[in-house]
Design an enzyme around this catalytic site. Structure first.
Site, PDB file in Angstrom:
ATOM      1  N   SER A  66       0.818  -1.018   0.104  1.00 62.99           N
ATOM      2  CA  SER A  66       0.033   0.157   0.041  1.00 62.99           C
ATOM      3  C   SER A  66       0.884   1.102  -0.015  1.00 62.99           C
ATOM      4  O   SER A  66       0.595   2.108  -0.646  1.00 62.99           O
ATOM      5  CB  SER A  66      -1.010   0.087   1.269  1.00 62.99           C
ATOM      6  OG  SER A  66      -0.380  -0.340   2.258  1.00 62.99           O
ATOM      7  N   ASN A 107      13.433   4.926   6.158  1.00 61.99           N
ATOM      8  CA  ASN A 107      12.603   3.588   6.585  1.00 61.99           C
ATOM      9  C   ASN A 107      11.553   4.246   7.049  1.00 61.99           C
ATOM     10  O   ASN A 107      11.452   5.186   7.707  1.00 61.99           O
ATOM     11  CB  ASN A 107      13.154   2.730   7.344  1.00 61.99           C
ATOM     12  CG  ASN A 107      12.524   1.277   7.631  1.00 61.99           C
ATOM     13  OD1 ASN A 107      11.675   1.027   6.851  1.00 61.99           O
ATOM     14  ND2 ASN A 107      12.360   1.134   8.967  1.00 61.99           N
ATOM     15  N   HIS A 128       8.474   3.137  10.093  1.00 61.62           N
ATOM     16  CA  HIS A 128       8.389   2.017  11.036  1.00 61.62           C
ATOM     17  C   HIS A 128       6.928   2.391  11.633  1.00 61.62           C
ATOM     18  O   HIS A 128       6.765   3.435  12.186  1.00 61.62           O
ATOM     19  CB  HIS A 128       9.590   2.283  12.172  1.00 61.62           C
ATOM     20  CG  HIS A 128       9.320   1.084  13.249  1.00 61.62           C
ATOM     21  ND1 HIS A 128       9.596  -0.103  13.125  1.00 61.62           N
ATOM     22  CD2 HIS A 128       8.620   1.124  14.233  1.00 61.62           C
ATOM     23  CE1 HIS A 128       9.401  -0.891  13.819  1.00 61.62           C
ATOM     24  NE2 HIS A 128       9.050  -0.002  14.823  1.00 61.62           N
ATOM     25  N   ASP A 169      16.317  -0.177  13.420  1.00 59.31           N
ATOM     26  CA  ASP A 169      15.444   0.833  13.916  1.00 59.31           C
ATOM     27  C   ASP A 169      16.063   1.760  14.821  1.00 59.31           C
ATOM     28  O   ASP A 169      15.609   2.336  15.477  1.00 59.31           O
ATOM     29  CB  ASP A 169      14.339  -0.041  14.727  1.00 59.31           C
ATOM     30  CG  ASP A 169      13.514  -0.777  13.880  1.00 59.31           C
ATOM     31  OD1 ASP A 169      13.506  -0.292  12.730  1.00 59.31           O
ATOM     32  OD2 ASP A 169      12.835  -1.670  14.417  1.00 59.31           O
TER      33      ASP A 169
HETATM   34  C1  GRF Z   1       3.750  -0.714   6.958  1.00 58.67           C
HETATM   35  O1  GRF Z   1       2.873  -0.757   7.931  1.00 58.67           O
HETATM   36  C2  GRF Z   1       5.252  -0.077   7.174  1.00 58.67           C
HETATM   37  O2  GRF Z   1       5.041   0.914   8.146  1.00 58.67           O
HETATM   38  C3  GRF Z   1       5.754  -1.191   7.759  1.00 58.67           C
HETATM   39  O3  GRF Z   1       5.589  -2.293   6.851  1.00 58.67           O
HETATM   40  C4  GRF Z   1       4.192  -2.163   6.407  1.00 58.67           C
HETATM   41  C5  GRF Z   1       4.230  -2.086   5.030  1.00 58.67           C
HETATM   42  O4  GRF Z   1       2.820  -2.339   4.501  1.00 58.67           O
HETATM   43  N1  GRF Z   1       7.338  -0.799   7.331  1.00 58.67           N
HETATM   44  P1  GRF Z   1       2.642  -2.182   2.942  1.00 58.67           P
HETATM   45  O5  GRF Z   1       3.206  -3.333   2.163  1.00 58.67           O
HETATM   46  O6  GRF Z   1       3.164  -0.819   2.356  1.00 58.67           O
HETATM   47  O7  GRF Z   1       1.161  -2.188   2.590  1.00 58.67           O
END
Ligand code: GRF
Length: 207
Positions: free
Chosen positions: A28, A117, A119, A160
């Site tokens: 997403s 990144n 998180h 992280d």
């Molecule tokens: C997201 O919640 C992002 O913050 C985390 O992994 C998830 C990825 O979701 N690092 P998507 O594949 O972008 O739907």
């Protein structure tokens, strides 16, 4: 390619800042970033890198005509191979959006302060080993937090722990289910991640 077109193309490549998004999952954020930077005058999504051929992120990239680099298991930890592949594609920045593999040290060295990144929690809480995917929201709920959110940070060798660029928080209710927490955090990702990436790149490029 005829000379004049090639020249224009090379100039375009020099001015545009090209992002490679690394993703292993649903995608997403990949979709949202592609949408946000489509037709952007200075920043473009040039590549999606994944370790998982079945990932929704790969399908989304293909649907949007973004090149995909699929890493075979033996390539995932090969930082030299990955950085060479990125340099060959003239990539300037790496954005991690749900990439579930460790970023090799050689790749971090090749892109200093150029790997960003997201998180889905408020670091330094709920980060580090084991804190990925659904584990994060579960841990947040279990510890009775009154808020959660997103942390966008640079990537260094420590999981992280890279320098924090921005955080956005949302209030949680004691009765919030896992899905409700996930949705609240997801909304923050959709609203903020692309603009934060844009700001980092604009600020770095005008330094
Ligand atoms: C997201 O919640 C992002 O913050 C985390 O992994 C998830 C990825 O979701 N690092 P998507 O594949 O972008 O739907």
């Amino acid at each position: 390619m005829p000379g004049v077109f090639r020249l224009v193309y090379l100039l375009y490549l020099r001015t545009m800042k090209r992002i490679a998004i690394f993703a292993s999952g649903k995608g997403s954020n990949v979709e949202n970033l592609i949408r946000y930077f489509k037709n952007h005058p200075l920043i473009g999504i040039a590549l999606v890198v994944s370790n998982n051929a079945q990932a929704g992120a790969v399908q989304i990239a293909t649907k949007n005509h973004v090149d995909v680099l699929l890493l075979a298991p033996h390539q995932v930890n090969d930082g030299v191979f990955i950085s060479q592949s990125l340099k060959a594609k003239k990539i300037n920045y790496v954005v991690l959006a749900g990439y579930l593999k460790m970023i090799p040290a050689d790749l971090i060295k090749a892109f200093p302060d150029k790997i960003i990144n997201i998180h889905p929690a408020l670091l330094p809480k709920f980060g580090g080993k084991g804190m990925y995917g659904s584990n994060i929201h579960k841990a947040v709920i279990q510890s009775g937090e009154t808020e959660s959110g997103i942390t966008v940070h640079f990537v260094n060798e420590e999981y992280d722990q890279g320098r924090i660029i921005a955080q956005k928080a949302v209030k949680l209710d004691a009765a919030d289910s896992f899905t409700e927490v996930e949705n609240k955090v997801r909304l923050l990702e959709m609203e903020w991640f692309p603009t934060i990436v844009e700001q980092v790149i604009s600020a770095t490029e005008t330094e």
